[in-house]
Design a protein around this motif. Structure first.
Motif, short mmCIF file in Angstrom:
data_model
loop_
_atom_site.label_atom_id
_atom_site.label_comp_id
_atom_site.label_asym_id
_atom_site.label_seq_id
_atom_site.Cartn_x
_atom_site.Cartn_y
_atom_site.Cartn_z
N ALA A 1 -1.32 27.02 -16.24
CA ALA A 1 -0.30 27.98 -16.42
C ALA A 1 -0.08 28.77 -14.81
N MET A 2 1.25 28.63 -14.52
CA MET A 2 1.83 29.15 -13.28
C MET A 2 2.51 30.72 -13.61
N GLY A 3 2.52 30.90 -14.78
CA GLY A 3 3.46 32.01 -15.15
C GLY A 3 2.98 32.43 -16.56
N GLU A 4 3.63 33.60 -17.18
CA GLU A 4 3.25 34.21 -18.49
C GLU A 4 4.12 33.75 -19.41
N TRP A 5 5.37 33.21 -18.96
CA TRP A 5 6.62 32.62 -20.19
C TRP A 5 5.97 31.20 -20.74
N PRO A 6 6.50 30.91 -21.83
CA PRO A 6 6.17 29.67 -22.44
C PRO A 6 6.94 28.60 -21.57
N ASN A 7 6.63 27.49 -21.58
CA ASN A 7 7.01 26.49 -20.85
C ASN A 7 6.53 26.40 -19.27
N GLU A 8 5.68 27.24 -18.98
CA GLU A 8 5.00 27.36 -17.58
C GLU A 8 3.78 27.00 -17.42
N SER A 9 3.40 26.03 -18.35
CA SER A 9 1.91 25.22 -18.42
C SER A 9 2.13 24.14 -19.19
N GLY A 10 1.26 23.16 -19.15
CA GLY A 10 1.22 22.20 -19.83
C GLY A 10 1.77 20.77 -19.37
N LEU A 11 2.31 19.65 -20.15
CA LEU A 11 2.80 18.62 -19.67
C LEU A 11 4.10 18.35 -20.45
N SER A 12 5.01 19.26 -20.97
CA SER A 12 6.08 19.22 -21.49
C SER A 12 7.03 18.59 -20.28
N ALA A 13 8.08 17.91 -20.56
CA ALA A 13 9.18 17.35 -19.50
C ALA A 13 9.72 18.37 -19.11
N LEU A 14 9.86 19.59 -19.51
CA LEU A 14 10.56 20.58 -18.86
C LEU A 14 9.57 21.17 -18.07
N ASN A 15 8.39 21.68 -18.38
CA ASN A 15 7.28 22.13 -17.27
C ASN A 15 7.09 21.14 -15.91
N ILE A 16 7.00 19.77 -16.33
CA ILE A 16 6.61 18.73 -15.53
C ILE A 16 7.82 18.87 -14.28
N ARG A 17 9.26 19.09 -14.97
CA ARG A 17 10.42 19.08 -13.94
C ARG A 17 10.01 20.30 -13.12
N ARG A 18 9.87 21.32 -13.74
CA ARG A 18 10.08 22.74 -12.99
C ARG A 18 8.87 22.56 -11.91
N ALA A 19 7.76 22.17 -12.36
CA ALA A 19 6.53 22.31 -11.58
C ALA A 19 6.67 21.42 -10.54
N VAL A 20 7.03 20.23 -10.45
CA VAL A 20 7.30 19.17 -9.52
C VAL A 20 8.14 19.74 -8.34
N ASP A 21 9.21 20.44 -8.73
CA ASP A 21 10.23 20.90 -7.83
C ASP A 21 9.55 22.13 -7.03
N ALA A 22 8.85 22.92 -7.70
CA ALA A 22 8.18 24.31 -7.15
C ALA A 22 7.02 23.54 -6.22
N SER A 23 6.36 22.86 -6.44
CA SER A 23 5.25 22.07 -5.63
C SER A 23 5.96 21.58 -4.17
N LEU A 24 7.20 20.84 -4.49
CA LEU A 24 7.60 20.35 -3.31
C LEU A 24 8.15 21.47 -2.54
N ARG A 25 8.90 22.57 -3.06
CA ARG A 25 9.15 23.80 -1.97
C ARG A 25 7.83 23.92 -1.36
N ARG A 26 6.58 24.41 -2.08
CA ARG A 26 5.69 24.86 -1.41
C ARG A 26 4.92 24.14 -0.40
N LEU A 27 5.20 22.94 -0.60
CA LEU A 27 4.65 21.81 0.42
C LEU A 27 5.32 21.48 1.32
#
Length: 323
Positions: free
Chosen positions: A89-115
């Motif tokens: 979990a990267m936040g407290e809202w639904p879909n901010e953890s796990g391996l749903s297509a939505l979280n994967i899409r958001r998480a990879v973009d966030a990691s790319l920005r940080r990296l």
């Protein structure tokens, strides 16, 4: 430094993987940059992190430290095989953890920005997601590969049958699927020998052991305790109490061989057939240099047999527990 292929891929990585979990919580940004510079100087080209590292209110901080290092240029990013993870979990809202297509899409973009990079070489699922179907996970990963945001997909903390599920579903989609599995594996904890390692070998996955010293217990903890160098606390202290006799035999054997216990623990992992690269996660530059000593340790069959006597392992299932 020796190099090997990551599983069945053509990707070549160093036999040690630099773990970055301490960067931020325990290691300053400047010190982390020095450790990464030294890792490159010593031939380590494989770096592992996760979106959640930094922990608590500082989730993502570790990826940011790697990003600032990459931004320094000098071929740092080009020489690095970069691995990060998604699930926690990267936040407290639904879909901010796990391996749903939505979280994967958001998480990879966030990691790319940080990296501060345009792609991730190895994108790892930090944990199995029992609530998301494999068809959804693979569809999301296929899109990321097609977009050039990731190159390979790996797993972490999967059971053997999870690896089978993942690979058979990927095969049905004509997708490469997993290329690696990151598991808890060391002389003290050898459970993955039952089913995870056989599954990884069958599917051509490279195994990346984490916690190779089991929280320091395999790093000469009894000697350090006697010398007042280290006081064991928390879960490590609980684990230590039931294993003092075993660890004393191990430290005595290390002394007999003329090597540090930590060096033997890492060298032993390098002898395991499906192991690609144990993760070494130094807090300091001194610890990184210490880990590199293990590359010079050669364990003959007699030494390997003695280690099996001290730390009994497993045969593959079901022979381990049945006829």
């Amino acid at each position: 430094m020796e190099f090997t292929h990551l599983g069945r891929t053509g990707l070549r990585v160093s036999r040690f993987c630099l773990g970055t979990m301490n960067f931020g919580p325990h290691t300053s940004e400047d010190d982390a940059h020095q450790i990464m510079d030294t890792a490159h100087e010593q031939g380590i080209n494989f770096f592992d992190t996760a979106n959640v590292y930094g922990w608590g209110e500082n989730k993502g901080r570790t990826e940011e430290i790697l990003g600032s290092w990459f931004a320094g240029g000098g071929g740092r990013r080009e020489r690095t095989v970069l691995a990060t993870k998604v699930y926690a979990a990267m936040g407290e809202w639904p879909n901010e953890s796990g391996l749903s297509a939505l979280n994967i899409r958001r998480a990879v973009d966030a990691s790319l920005r940080r990296l501060r990079t345009d792609h991730i070489d190895l994108y790892q699922m930090h944990h199995v997601d029992r609530a998301t179907p494999w068809e959804e996970i693979w569809q999301a990963m296929e899109v990321l590969v097609a977009q050039g945001k990731i190159l390979y997909v790996g797993s972490s903390n999967f059971a053997g049958w999870h690896l089978a599920q993942a690979q058979e579903t990927a095969r049905a989609r004509n997708f490469l699927g997993l290329v690696s599995e990151q598991s808890l594996y060391n002389l003290l904890v050898r459970d993955v020998e039952l089913e995870v390692l056989p599954a990884a070998e069958h599917y051509g996955l490279g195994v990346i052991p984490w916690s190779p010293l089991h929280g320091g217990l395999l790093g000469g903890v009894l000697r350090k305790e006697r010398e007042g160098v280290r006081r064991v606390t928390g879960r490590s202290a609980e684990a230590l109490e039931g294993k003092r006799e075993q660890l004393q035999a191990y430290e005595d054997f290390a002394a007999e061989l003329g090597h540090e216990p930590a060096d033997i623990a890492l060298a032993w992992l390098l002898t395991r057939p499906v192991v690609t690269a144990p993760i070494v996660g130094p807090r300091t530059l001194e610890q990184l240099h210490g880990a590199l000593r293990a590359l010079d340790v050669e364990l003959d069959q007699k030494a390997l047999d003695r280690l099996d006597e001290i730390f009994p392992g497993h045969r593959p299932a079901p022979e381990d527990y049945a006829w």
